[in-house]
Structures are given as C-alpha cells and as structure tokens.
Design an enzyme around this catalytic site. Structure first.
Site, PDB file in Angstrom:
ATOM      1  N   GLY A 105       0.762  -1.246   0.000  1.00  0.00           N
ATOM      2  CA  GLY A 105       0.000   0.000   0.000  1.00  0.00           C
ATOM      3  C   GLY A 105       0.784   1.282   0.000  1.00  0.00           C
ATOM      4  O   GLY A 105       0.247   2.336  -0.358  1.00  0.00           O
ATOM      5  N   GLU A 158       3.608  -6.820   2.223  1.00  0.00           N
ATOM      6  CA  GLU A 158       3.434  -7.244   0.826  1.00  0.00           C
ATOM      7  C   GLU A 158       3.503  -6.057  -0.131  1.00  0.00           C
ATOM      8  O   GLU A 158       2.557  -5.784  -0.865  1.00  0.00           O
ATOM      9  CB  GLU A 158       2.043  -7.873   0.640  1.00  0.00           C
ATOM     10  CG  GLU A 158       1.751  -9.097   1.421  1.00  0.00           C
ATOM     11  CD  GLU A 158       0.272  -9.515   1.310  1.00  0.00           C
ATOM     12  OE1 GLU A 158      -0.543  -8.775   0.716  1.00  0.00           O
ATOM     13  OE2 GLU A 158      -0.044 -10.580   1.819  1.00  0.00           O
ATOM     14  N   PRO A 159       4.591  -5.321  -0.142  1.00  0.00           N
ATOM     15  CA  PRO A 159       4.641  -4.164  -1.032  1.00  0.00           C
ATOM     16  C   PRO A 159       4.831  -4.551  -2.494  1.00  0.00           C
ATOM     17  O   PRO A 159       5.523  -5.522  -2.803  1.00  0.00           O
ATOM     18  CB  PRO A 159       5.869  -3.385  -0.532  1.00  0.00           C
ATOM     19  CG  PRO A 159       6.710  -4.381   0.187  1.00  0.00           C
ATOM     20  CD  PRO A 159       5.831  -5.512   0.618  1.00  0.00           C
ATOM     21  N   GLY A 160       4.208  -3.810  -3.352  1.00  0.00           N
ATOM     22  CA  GLY A 160       4.413  -3.985  -4.787  1.00  0.00           C
ATOM     23  C   GLY A 160       5.004  -2.710  -5.343  1.00  0.00           C
ATOM     24  O   GLY A 160       6.195  -2.591  -5.620  1.00  0.00           O
ATOM     25  N   ARG A 161       4.137  -1.684  -5.433  1.00  0.00           N
ATOM     26  CA  ARG A 161       4.507  -0.416  -6.057  1.00  0.00           C
ATOM     27  C   ARG A 161       5.778   0.202  -5.468  1.00  0.00           C
ATOM     28  O   ARG A 161       6.636   0.672  -6.200  1.00  0.00           O
ATOM     29  CB  ARG A 161       3.340   0.559  -5.890  1.00  0.00           C
ATOM     30  CG  ARG A 161       3.485   1.817  -6.689  1.00  0.00           C
ATOM     31  CD  ARG A 161       2.391   2.831  -6.334  1.00  0.00           C
ATOM     32  NE  ARG A 161       1.091   2.261  -6.167  1.00  0.00           N
ATOM     33  CZ  ARG A 161       0.125   2.266  -7.080  1.00  0.00           C
ATOM     34  NH1 ARG A 161       0.350   2.819  -8.256  1.00  0.00           N
ATOM     35  NH2 ARG A 161      -1.048   1.734  -6.818  1.00  0.00           N
ATOM     36  N   ARG A 188      -2.505   2.856 -16.963  1.00  0.00           N
ATOM     37  CA  ARG A 188      -2.838   3.654 -15.770  1.00  0.00           C
ATOM     38  C   ARG A 188      -3.415   5.042 -16.083  1.00  0.00           C
ATOM     39  O   ARG A 188      -4.409   5.429 -15.464  1.00  0.00           O
ATOM     40  CB  ARG A 188      -1.627   3.781 -14.835  1.00  0.00           C
ATOM     41  CG  ARG A 188      -1.054   2.416 -14.399  1.00  0.00           C
ATOM     42  CD  ARG A 188      -0.033   2.518 -13.279  1.00  0.00           C
ATOM     43  NE  ARG A 188      -0.680   2.867 -12.032  1.00  0.00           N
ATOM     44  CZ  ARG A 188      -0.667   4.067 -11.512  1.00  0.00           C
ATOM     45  NH1 ARG A 188      -0.018   5.056 -12.106  1.00  0.00           N
ATOM     46  NH2 ARG A 188      -1.317   4.309 -10.400  1.00  0.00           N
ATOM     47  N   CYS A 192      -7.092   3.233 -31.412  1.00  0.00           N
ATOM     48  CA  CYS A 192      -8.297   3.934 -31.876  1.00  0.00           C
ATOM     49  C   CYS A 192      -9.295   4.145 -30.748  1.00  0.00           C
ATOM     50  O   CYS A 192     -10.364   3.522 -30.721  1.00  0.00           O
ATOM     51  CB  CYS A 192      -8.921   3.159 -33.023  1.00  0.00           C
ATOM     52  SG  CYS A 192      -7.795   3.113 -34.401  1.00  0.00           S
ATOM     53  N   TYR A 225       2.679  -1.919 -12.157  1.00  0.00           N
ATOM     54  CA  TYR A 225       1.375  -1.892 -12.822  1.00  0.00           C
ATOM     55  C   TYR A 225       1.467  -1.286 -14.227  1.00  0.00           C
ATOM     56  O   TYR A 225       0.550  -0.635 -14.695  1.00  0.00           O
ATOM     57  CB  TYR A 225       0.336  -1.149 -11.961  1.00  0.00           C
ATOM     58  CG  TYR A 225       0.256  -1.705 -10.554  1.00  0.00           C
ATOM     59  CD1 TYR A 225      -0.307  -2.959 -10.333  1.00  0.00           C
ATOM     60  CD2 TYR A 225       0.755  -1.001  -9.450  1.00  0.00           C
ATOM     61  CE1 TYR A 225      -0.353  -3.507  -9.052  1.00  0.00           C
ATOM     62  CE2 TYR A 225       0.705  -1.534  -8.173  1.00  0.00           C
ATOM     63  CZ  TYR A 225       0.152  -2.786  -7.978  1.00  0.00           C
ATOM     64  OH  TYR A 225       0.100  -3.319  -6.720  1.00  0.00           O
TER      65      TYR A 225
HETATM   66  N1  LLP Z   1      -1.341  -7.193  -1.226  1.00  0.00           N
HETATM   67  C1  LLP Z   1      -2.606  -7.250  -1.681  1.00  0.00           C
HETATM   68  C2  LLP Z   1      -3.525  -8.215  -1.100  1.00  0.00           C
HETATM   69  C3  LLP Z   1      -3.036  -6.364  -2.703  1.00  0.00           C
HETATM   70  O1  LLP Z   1      -4.280  -6.408  -3.129  1.00  0.00           O
HETATM   71  C4  LLP Z   1      -2.104  -5.449  -3.259  1.00  0.00           C
HETATM   72  C5  LLP Z   1      -2.503  -4.538  -4.353  1.00  0.00           C
HETATM   73  C6  LLP Z   1      -0.784  -5.447  -2.764  1.00  0.00           C
HETATM   74  C7  LLP Z   1      -0.439  -6.324  -1.743  1.00  0.00           C
HETATM   75  C8  LLP Z   1       0.268  -4.521  -3.284  1.00  0.00           C
HETATM   76  O2  LLP Z   1      -0.055  -3.204  -3.065  1.00  0.00           O
HETATM   77  P1  LLP Z   1       0.991  -2.009  -3.368  1.00  0.00           P
HETATM   78  O3  LLP Z   1       2.133  -2.113  -2.399  1.00  0.00           O
HETATM   79  O4  LLP Z   1       1.456  -2.176  -4.767  1.00  0.00           O
HETATM   80  O5  LLP Z   1       0.183  -0.789  -3.170  1.00  0.00           O
HETATM   81  N2  LLP Z   1      -3.369  -1.346 -10.617  1.00  0.00           N
HETATM   82  C9  LLP Z   1      -3.393  -0.338  -9.571  1.00  0.00           C
HETATM   83  C10 LLP Z   1      -2.988  -0.901  -8.222  1.00  0.00           C
HETATM   84  C11 LLP Z   1      -3.841  -2.047  -7.733  1.00  0.00           C
HETATM   85  C12 LLP Z   1      -3.367  -2.618  -6.413  1.00  0.00           C
HETATM   86  C13 LLP Z   1      -4.162  -3.791  -5.995  1.00  0.00           C
HETATM   87  N3  LLP Z   1      -3.674  -4.487  -4.834  1.00  0.00           N
HETATM   88  C14 LLP Z   1      -2.544   0.836 -10.019  1.00  0.00           C
HETATM   89  O6  LLP Z   1      -1.971   0.794 -11.107  1.00  0.00           O
HETATM   90  O7  LLP Z   1      -2.451   1.831  -9.310  1.00  0.00           O
END
Ligand code: LLP
Length: 426
Positions: free
Chosen positions: A247, A281-284, A320, A350, A378
């Site tokens: 998050g 659980e970081p992604g972004r 995005r 298009c 993403y």
């Molecule tokens: N864990 C769970 C259960 C999640 O649903 C998510 C993201 C994460 C971890 C990772 O979250 P982060 O650290 O990346 O914020 N496509 C969208 C973002 C969707 C995120 C969904 N869940 C965008 O491009 O902004």
C-alpha cells in the site's frame, strides 16, 4: 511540473549521452531493442528493497513482493536473490515465482477467487500461507487439502473497514469492497478453521489499498488487527504471523509519500515485543520507481485547440493514465534546442481514451525519444494486446550490463493459439 523536477528514479540521470539509467544510455537501449520498451534498474529496485530491510532492522519480519505490480522473471529473480518472499494472486503468478528461482515456502496466496486447480497447485508446491477471503473458500480449501492428504496453512484476510483515502478503484479495505472477511465474522471463522482437520491456522492478513500517501489509515487498520489477535488468543487461537499488506505510495509527480521508515515505524512500534512475525506485501514501492517506459515520437500533430505528440507506446502498454487518470512524468531523452510545445502524449490506439499524458510542455521533434517515468509497477503487468499490438520488450540494467528480460512479442505470437475455421462443407 516545475523545471527543477527531480527524477523519482534514483538511478536516472542526465549526461552528455542523454538520459542514463545506471551507466547505460537510454538512447542505446532504444537503438538495440526498439521501442516501446520497459527499462528497469537493478540498483533502484535493490535500494527499494534494502530500505524495507533497514527499516525493519533485526525484528523477525518478511517482505513479500506483490507480483501483480510486476511479474517479469528477471525482476523476480533479483528479488528472490535479495531474500524476498512473494505475494501472489493466481496460479500463473506462482508458476512465475518458481520459474524465477523463488522459494515456495515464502509465498503468500491472496485473492478472492482461488480455483480448485490453483489450490491444488499451491498445496503441491508447498506455499507458506493461503490468505483466505471467505467462509466458502475456507471449506473448499479444507476439502482439496483432504483429497490430497495435506494440511493447508491459512490466514484469514480481514477487512478492517477503513478508508485508505486513495483512488476508489484501488481501495480494498472498505466494507463495500469484495476483499476479505468482515471483522465481526472473523472470530467465528477462525474457530471454524481451527476445527477443520486439513487446515492449520497460522496467521492473519489485511490490505487496505494502494498508493497510500499517509500512514494513518494503515496504522488504524493495524490497531484493529491487533485487537482481533488479542480476541483470538482468548479463544485459544495463536498466530505465527501478522501480514499487514502493501500500500505504500510513491512519488509520480508532486506527491510526498512517507518514506519506508516513516511508513513502517508506527507499525513496528505497535507490534513491538510481540511474538508473531510481521509480513509486508509491497508492490509499487519496491518497483514503481525502478522502471520507466521508453517510447519514440512518431508524429507531431499541431492543432487549433490541442496539439498531440503521437508516440509508439499506447494504453495497451501503460493503462494507468486511461484507467485511473494517473500522472506519469514525461521527460525528453536528449536535450534539444527547440522551443517547447504543449502537447498531449497519445498512442496509436483507436480510442480517445488512449492517452499517456496530457498538456505537457516538451521540447521534441518527430523521431525523438521520451520516457514515461514511474512505470515499473502496474505497467507491463497490466498491458494487453489491444489493437493487435505486440507487447513491449523489457530490459533490466545492472551497472553497465543490459539484460533483455523479455523479448518483444512477434506478430505471429499474437495469434499463435488461434485457428481460422476450416472451409465450410455446405
Ligand atoms: N497485497 C494485496 C492483497 C493487494 O491487493 C495489493 C494490491 C498489494 C499487496 C500490493 O499493493 P501495493 O504495495 O502495490 O500498493 N493497478 C493499480 C494498483 C492495484 C493494487 C491492488 N492491490 C494501479 O496501477 O495503481
């Protein structure tokens, strides 16, 4: 954006060779691999991971990279070598972790719609934990594990009903979202899980949303989780880990997200001295600013009301802006002595919704290269073949080394799985 805009990617810099990532000129990458191409920096993603590790210090905690942000095998292999765990949401993501050399026993499996086949696959692989999101899923998992003679490790993903104050499409922890089980149902479901013979309760999970720019909602959610952990202990249910999701937001333009330290400090403090392992659980925040999308201007199209820079990347490559109206900074690769013009940066698809950036002042000519920054998360993972456009190549830079970690798709690959109908018999 002001002239002094500082690049959010720490390893991106201007030089006499134009923009560089680490020691490699982006113009060279475009020349070798063509455009559009995603370019990642190993040093930047390592620095982002180290920031988590440093903030956590010696406390037992794991950082599980959320594959949905970027599931390229090259990227995953770097995280695996750094000792990361992984947060997955499909059997496809599990297969990617294993193919990249990641360990199954560090995998958390989230998601509201796990199929029977995915449960079997994950049990077979021996993942660390299923983050279960409903009562029915609990029963199904027990049944599948029984058929296989296994015991499935489970956590319940709870929904703390907290507004993360982010884009509505990416908030997940509100009552009206499809995610997690309601807080007030959780104790009952834990008691149920505890008596199902093929489940082993091992943790609790929560994730409230993405691109959060303030840690307060997360701290509030964590407080609620902690209360619940106490309640469960009274029922004799003791957990091994507490998973606080991802998050943490990043800087795209003028946002000022908390640092990793500031994000984690109140959470670590809240759980200070407790026996459970903390998981994140970081992604972004691990990959977003470690990648950019490199594209070439095909045409400049001046207009009375609006002018356009039509580039070779499009919404199928980076969705995005179209989907969330999100901002990605656009920068020129070479510094040019031409007047700036205000343009919308758009792709060849298009649809009027096919834009990558609007109203930007850019000094560009046809044929020039542009980079869309903060596209590591993403970006490629949400790409598609819309308009029968082959997906972009992906390159990972490591010092002076340039690794092609995904080749550009070929035209034949677009329809390799399809067949025309045979001639009609009638
Ligand atoms: N864990 C769970 C259960 C999640 O649903 C998510 C993201 C994460 C971890 C990772 O979250 P982060 O650290 O990346 O914020 N496509 C969208 C973002 C969707 C995120 C969904 N869940 C965008 O491009 O902004």
């Amino acid at each position: 954006m002001s002239k002094e805009f500082s690049f959010p990617m720490p390893t991106l810099a201007r030089s006499s060779r134009g923009l560089l990532i680490e020691q490699v000129a982006l113009a060279e990458v475009a020349g070798r691999f063509g455009t559009p191409v995603y370019v990642y920096s190993r040093a930047a993603l390592t620095a982002a991971f180290d920031a988590y590790r440093r903030a956590i210090g010696t406390r037992p905690a794991s950082v599980c990279f959320a594959l949905k942000a970027n599931s390229n095998l090259g990227v995953l292999s770097v995280f695996a070598r750094l000792g990361a765990g992984f947060d997955i949401v499909s059997g496809g993501e599990l297969a990617r972790v294993l193919a990249a050399g990641g360990r199954a026993d560090r995998v958390m499996f989230s998601g509201v719609g796990k199929s029977r086949a995915e449960m079997r696959q994950a049990l077979e692989a021996g993942i660390r934990c299923f983050n279960v999101e409903s009562a029915s899923e609990l029963e199904r998992l027990n049944e599948i594990a029984a058929q296989m003679g296994r015991v499935a490790p489970v956590a319940l993903r709870v929904n703390p009903d907290i507004d993360p104050k982010t884009h509505s499409y990416i908030s997940t922890g509100l009552k009206n979202n499809k995610f997690g089980v309601a807080f007030n149902e959780a104790p009952m479901l834990y008691r149920r899980a505890a008596v199902l013979p093929h489940l082993r309760v091992c943790g609790i999970a929560c994730h409230i949303g993405s691109q959060l720019l303030d840690s307060a909602p997360m701290v509030e959610a964590a407080r609620r989780v902690l209360d619940l952990v106490g309640q469960l202990a009274q029922d004799g249910i003791h957990l091994e880990h507490i998973d606080l999701g991802g998050g943490l937001g990043i800087r795209y333009g003028d946002e000022t997200p908390p640092t990793v330290d500031d994000w984690l400090a109140p959470l670590l403090e809240l759980f200070e001295g407790r026996p459970e392992e903390l998981c994140f659980e970081p992604g972004r925040s691990l990959i977003g600013n470690a990648g950019l999308l490199l594209t070439r201007v095909e045409y400049l199209k001046p207009g009375e009301e609006k002018s356009f820079a039509i580039v070779d990347a499009a919404m199928n490559d980076l969705l995005r802006p179209s989907l969330y109206d999100s901002w990605h900074e656009v920068v020129e690769i070479a510094t040019r002595d031409v007047p700036k013009r205000t343009v919308d940066v758009v792709g060849p698809i298009c649809e009027s919704g096919d834009f990558l950036a609007r109203d930007r002042d850019l000094a560009v000519e046809e044929g020039d290269l542009l980079a869309l920054l903060s596209a590591g998360a993403y970006g490629m993972s949400m790409s598609s073949n819309y308009n029968s456009r082959p997906r972009a190549a992906e390159v990972l830079i490591d010092g002076q080394a340039v690794h092609l970690v995904r080749a550009r798709e070929t035209l034949e690959s677009l329809y390799a799985l399809e067949r025309p109908l045979p001639p009609s018999q009638s």
